[in-house]
Design a protein around this motif. Structure first.
Motif, PDB file in Angstrom:
ATOM      1  N   PHE A  19       0.821  -1.207   0.000  1.00  0.00           N
ATOM      2  CA  PHE A  19       0.000   0.000   0.000  1.00  0.00           C
ATOM      3  C   PHE A  19       0.857   1.261   0.000  1.00  0.00           C
ATOM      4  CE2 PHE A  19      -2.038   3.468   2.333  1.00  0.00           C
ATOM      5  CZ  PHE A  19      -3.223   3.624   1.630  1.00  0.00           C
ATOM      6  N   GLU A  20       1.912   1.296   0.832  1.00  0.00           N
ATOM      7  CA  GLU A  20       2.696   2.513   0.987  1.00  0.00           C
ATOM      8  C   GLU A  20       3.511   2.863  -0.256  1.00  0.00           C
ATOM      9  OE1 GLU A  20       2.383   0.297   3.365  1.00  0.00           O
ATOM     10  OE2 GLU A  20       1.979   1.288   5.270  1.00  0.00           O
ATOM     11  N   SER A  21       3.976   1.875  -0.993  1.00  0.00           N
ATOM     12  CA  SER A  21       4.771   2.196  -2.185  1.00  0.00           C
ATOM     13  C   SER A  21       3.926   2.290  -3.451  1.00  0.00           C
ATOM     14  CB  SER A  21       5.876   1.142  -2.381  1.00  0.00           C
ATOM     15  OG  SER A  21       5.323  -0.105  -2.740  1.00  0.00           O
ATOM     16  N   CYS A  22       2.751   1.653  -3.444  1.00  0.00           N
ATOM     17  CA  CYS A  22       1.920   1.634  -4.651  1.00  0.00           C
ATOM     18  C   CYS A  22       0.743   2.602  -4.603  1.00  0.00           C
ATOM     19  CB  CYS A  22       1.378   0.220  -4.888  1.00  0.00           C
ATOM     20  SG  CYS A  22       2.635  -1.002  -5.304  1.00  0.00           S
ATOM     21  N   VAL A  23       0.312   2.981  -3.414  1.00  0.00           N
ATOM     22  CA  VAL A  23      -0.901   3.790  -3.311  1.00  0.00           C
ATOM     23  C   VAL A  23      -0.620   5.112  -2.618  1.00  0.00           C
ATOM     24  CG1 VAL A  23      -3.302   3.851  -2.528  1.00  0.00           C
ATOM     25  CG2 VAL A  23      -2.274   1.674  -3.230  1.00  0.00           C
ATOM     26  N   GLN A  24      -0.175   5.052  -1.380  1.00  0.00           N
ATOM     27  CA  GLN A  24       0.130   6.271  -0.632  1.00  0.00           C
ATOM     28  C   GLN A  24       1.391   6.044   0.180  1.00  0.00           C
ATOM     29  OE1 GLN A  24      -2.923   8.780   1.350  1.00  0.00           O
ATOM     30  NE2 GLN A  24      -1.885   8.238   3.252  1.00  0.00           N
ATOM     31  N   GLU A  25       2.197   7.092   0.314  1.00  0.00           N
ATOM     32  CA  GLU A  25       3.518   6.944   0.931  1.00  0.00           C
ATOM     33  C   GLU A  25       3.451   6.410   2.349  1.00  0.00           C
ATOM     34  OE1 GLU A  25       7.487   9.654   1.841  1.00  0.00           O
ATOM     35  OE2 GLU A  25       5.923  10.395   0.503  1.00  0.00           O
ATOM     36  N   THR A  26       2.540   6.921   3.156  1.00  0.00           N
ATOM     37  CA  THR A  26       2.360   6.402   4.510  1.00  0.00           C
ATOM     38  C   THR A  26       0.869   6.257   4.802  1.00  0.00           C
ATOM     39  OG1 THR A  26       2.375   8.632   5.480  1.00  0.00           O
ATOM     40  CG2 THR A  26       4.484   7.451   5.394  1.00  0.00           C
ATOM     41  N   ALA A  27       0.529   5.226   5.551  1.00  0.00           N
ATOM     42  CA  ALA A  27      -0.869   5.016   5.942  1.00  0.00           C
ATOM     43  C   ALA A  27      -1.168   5.832   7.186  1.00  0.00           C
ATOM     44  CB  ALA A  27      -1.127   3.533   6.207  1.00  0.00           C
ATOM     45  N   GLY A  28      -2.307   6.525   7.182  1.00  0.00           N
ATOM     46  CA  GLY A  28      -2.718   7.274   8.355  1.00  0.00           C
ATOM     47  C   GLY A  28      -3.364   6.371   9.388  1.00  0.00           C
ATOM     48  N   VAL A  29      -4.017   6.976  10.366  1.00  0.00           N
ATOM     49  CA  VAL A  29      -4.719   6.189  11.384  1.00  0.00           C
ATOM     50  C   VAL A  29      -5.819   5.355  10.734  1.00  0.00           C
ATOM     51  CG1 VAL A  29      -6.229   6.343  13.402  1.00  0.00           C
ATOM     52  CG2 VAL A  29      -4.174   7.755  13.266  1.00  0.00           C
ATOM     53  N   TYR A  30      -6.473   5.926   9.732  1.00  0.00           N
ATOM     54  CA  TYR A  30      -7.546   5.202   9.029  1.00  0.00           C
ATOM     55  C   TYR A  30      -7.512   5.555   7.551  1.00  0.00           C
ATOM     56  CZ  TYR A  30     -12.196   3.887   7.417  1.00  0.00           C
ATOM     57  OH  TYR A  30     -13.234   3.342   6.696  1.00  0.00           O
ATOM     58  N   GLU A  31      -7.616   4.538   6.710  1.00  0.00           N
ATOM     59  CA  GLU A  31      -7.721   4.714   5.258  1.00  0.00           C
ATOM     60  C   GLU A  31      -8.747   3.722   4.736  1.00  0.00           C
ATOM     61  OE1 GLU A  31      -5.895   7.047   3.970  1.00  0.00           O
ATOM     62  OE2 GLU A  31      -4.136   7.258   5.268  1.00  0.00           O
ATOM     63  N   ASP A  32      -9.397   4.073   3.656  1.00  0.00           N
ATOM     64  CA  ASP A  32     -10.256   3.086   2.999  1.00  0.00           C
ATOM     65  C   ASP A  32     -10.076   3.162   1.488  1.00  0.00           C
ATOM     66  OD1 ASP A  32     -11.864   5.161   2.002  1.00  0.00           O
ATOM     67  OD2 ASP A  32     -13.273   5.008   3.635  1.00  0.00           O
ATOM     68  N   MET A  33     -10.305   2.056   0.838  1.00  0.00           N
ATOM     69  CA  MET A  33     -10.138   1.971  -0.609  1.00  0.00           C
ATOM     70  C   MET A  33     -11.099   0.916  -1.128  1.00  0.00           C
ATOM     71  SD  MET A  33      -6.554  -0.111  -0.443  1.00  0.00           S
ATOM     72  CE  MET A  33      -6.319   0.355   1.286  1.00  0.00           C
ATOM     73  N   SER A  34     -11.392   0.984  -2.414  1.00  0.00           N
ATOM     74  CA  SER A  34     -12.246  -0.020  -3.032  1.00  0.00           C
ATOM     75  C   SER A  34     -11.496  -0.659  -4.184  1.00  0.00           C
ATOM     76  CB  SER A  34     -13.564   0.585  -3.513  1.00  0.00           C
ATOM     77  OG  SER A  34     -13.324   1.595  -4.471  1.00  0.00           O
ATOM     78  N   VAL A  35     -11.842  -1.902  -4.482  1.00  0.00           N
ATOM     79  CA  VAL A  35     -11.197  -2.655  -5.553  1.00  0.00           C
ATOM     80  C   VAL A  35     -12.273  -3.142  -6.510  1.00  0.00           C
ATOM     81  CG1 VAL A  35      -9.797  -4.668  -6.125  1.00  0.00           C
ATOM     82  CG2 VAL A  35      -9.314  -3.373  -4.036  1.00  0.00           C
ATOM     83  N   ASP A  36     -12.056  -2.897  -7.800  1.00  0.00           N
ATOM     84  CA  ASP A  36     -13.005  -3.325  -8.825  1.00  0.00           C
ATOM     85  C   ASP A  36     -12.272  -4.217  -9.811  1.00  0.00           C
ATOM     86  OD1 ASP A  36     -15.096  -3.658 -10.544  1.00  0.00           O
ATOM     87  OD2 ASP A  36     -14.981  -1.628 -11.402  1.00  0.00           O
ATOM     88  N   CYS A  37     -12.561  -5.514  -9.743  1.00  0.00           N
ATOM     89  CA  CYS A  37     -11.947  -6.490 -10.637  1.00  0.00           C
ATOM     90  C   CYS A  37     -13.049  -7.330 -11.271  1.00  0.00           C
ATOM     91  CB  CYS A  37     -10.993  -7.426  -9.891  1.00  0.00           C
ATOM     92  SG  CYS A  37      -9.678  -6.609  -8.972  1.00  0.00           S
ATOM     93  N   ASP A  38     -12.630  -8.305 -12.025  1.00  0.00           N
ATOM     94  CA  ASP A  38     -13.554  -9.311 -12.523  1.00  0.00           C
ATOM     95  C   ASP A  38     -14.124 -10.082 -11.332  1.00  0.00           C
ATOM     96  OD1 ASP A  38     -13.947 -12.303 -13.513  1.00  0.00           O
ATOM     97  OD2 ASP A  38     -14.222 -10.981 -15.243  1.00  0.00           O
TER      98      ASP A  38
END
Length: 380
Positions: free
Chosen positions: A172-191
């Motif tokens: 997550f830290e290298s591909c999405v955001q440099e550092t994770a905060g206290v709380y993060e959310d994300m969604s994934v859309d695949c097959d």
């Protein structure tokens, strides 16, 4: 005057019902409550926030007058916290005031804002699991208006990538955001053939944190002396959980605070997982039913297990009975210990309504909406 005597008798009946119906050990709870009540009144409820909070929680369950303790606890408050920002004491005091119907919105907000980042980098991973022979699948990870695209072929991420990517996972830290905060959310859309999981890594262990959309990173803890602290995080999380507010500390607690009776008691209260109740069941002393021969630890374990677990608590209650002092009814002659034991052995009464009332109280720190009592004639 007759009305006052009648109400007084009714109070005694309710008091006796709560104390004895909740207690099947034979412990002389009234002696313990009387000792605790007298000790607190002699010291004008003292100034130790932990002792004060546990005493109010215990005594109110048995119908004692705790109005003096409530006033003292409010006097010791520093706007929205206690003891210069001690999280454990502030959380316990907040819970106590909430239980007696005080407005604690400011205290809850203070507590929520005291959550700090546990890990700074490198320990959060999104894993993609595909069915065999699914072919190449395009996956979109949406975070903070960003769209990160990854291609997965038979459980393996393929194609060029500028970030830390494993066989079927991304950092997550290298591909999405440099550092994770206290709380993060994300969604994934695949097959539909792809399932996404959020993993938390600590040392050689990996924990599945979330498998439901949205994937939620919980990277919080509570500090003591500028570092994450188990004790502070346990009490802060427990109180926020009981008050129905958000906290983001479970991964930290599961990975860092899982070694002893206290740790597993809080983990069971927060998660309800049998992993932790089984630990407590297995660690109970076979000879006497206590946990480590400690009255406070045994009381805490009972508080954790008494609602919802299948662990038999009769041996533990019997052990506490045997530890009560005959001369004064206390446990170890200690206020906090006695209060915790009494709280663990009596029923929890309902939280008082936060609605205000113009009627006077029955001098027990509890205002029931619509309650009528005239004070001078009431025998409590």
């Amino acid at each position: 005057m007759k009305r006052g005597i009648l109400v007084g008798l009714l109070f005694l009946i309710v008091f006796s019902s709560n104390v004895y119906a909740a207690n099947d050990t034979g412990v002389e709870l009234v002696d313990g409550f009387n000792w605790l009540d007298e000790e607190m009144k002699q010291t004008n409820w003292g100034s130790n926030v932990e002792q004060l909070s546990w005493s109010i929680l215990a005594l109110r369950n048995a119908g004692y007058d705790v109005s003096g303790g409530i006033n003292k606890l409010k006097d010791l408050r520093q706007i929205d916290h206690w003891d210069d920002g001690d999280v454990k004491k502030s959380a316990l005091a907040t819970l106590t005031l909430y239980k007696v119907g005080e407005n604690v919105d400011q205290e809850i907000e203070w507590l929520k804002n005291k959550q700090e980042k546990n890990l700074r980098s490198g320990s959060w991973f999104v894993q993609f699991l595909t069915s065999s022979n699914s072919g190449e699948v395009e996956c979109h990870l949406y975070y903070d208006e960003q769209d990160k695209v990854f291609f997965i072929n038979d459980s393996e991420i393929v194609g060029e990538s500028s970030c830390d990517v494993g066989e079927n996972w991304i950092n997550f830290e290298s591909c999405v955001q440099e550092t994770a905060g206290v709380y993060e959310d994300m969604s994934v859309d695949c097959d539909s053939t792809v399932d996404a999981s959020l993993l938390y890594n600590r040392g050689t262990e990996y924990y599945i944190v979330d498998q439901i959309e949205p994937l939620e990173i919980e990277n919080g803890c509570f500090f003591r002396r500028n570092n994450c602290n188990c004790d502070a995080t346990q009490y802060g999380s427990w109180v926020l959980d009981k008050l129905g507010d958000n906290y983001y500390t479970k991964p930290y607690l599961r990975s860092e605070c899982n070694n002893d009776v206290s740790d597993n008691s809080f983990l069971y209260m927060l998660t309800g997982s049998r992993v932790y109740s089984d630990y407590l069941d297995e660690s109970m002393s076979n000879n006497d039913g206590s946990w480590e021969g400690s009255e406070e630890l045994t009381a805490l374990a009972i508080i954790a297990l008494r609602d919802g677990s299948s662990v038999s608590l009769t041996p533990s209650k019997n052990w506490l009975e045997s530890r009560q002092r005959e001369d004064d009814g206390s446990w170890s002659g200690d206020v906090k210990t006695t209060a915790m034991v009494l709280y663990s052995l009596t029923k929890e009464i309902s939280v008082v309504s936060n609605q205000t009332s113009t009627n006077t109280t029955c001098y027990n720190g509890v205002v029931d909406v619509g309650e009528e009592c005239d004070g001078s004639d009431l025998v409590c």
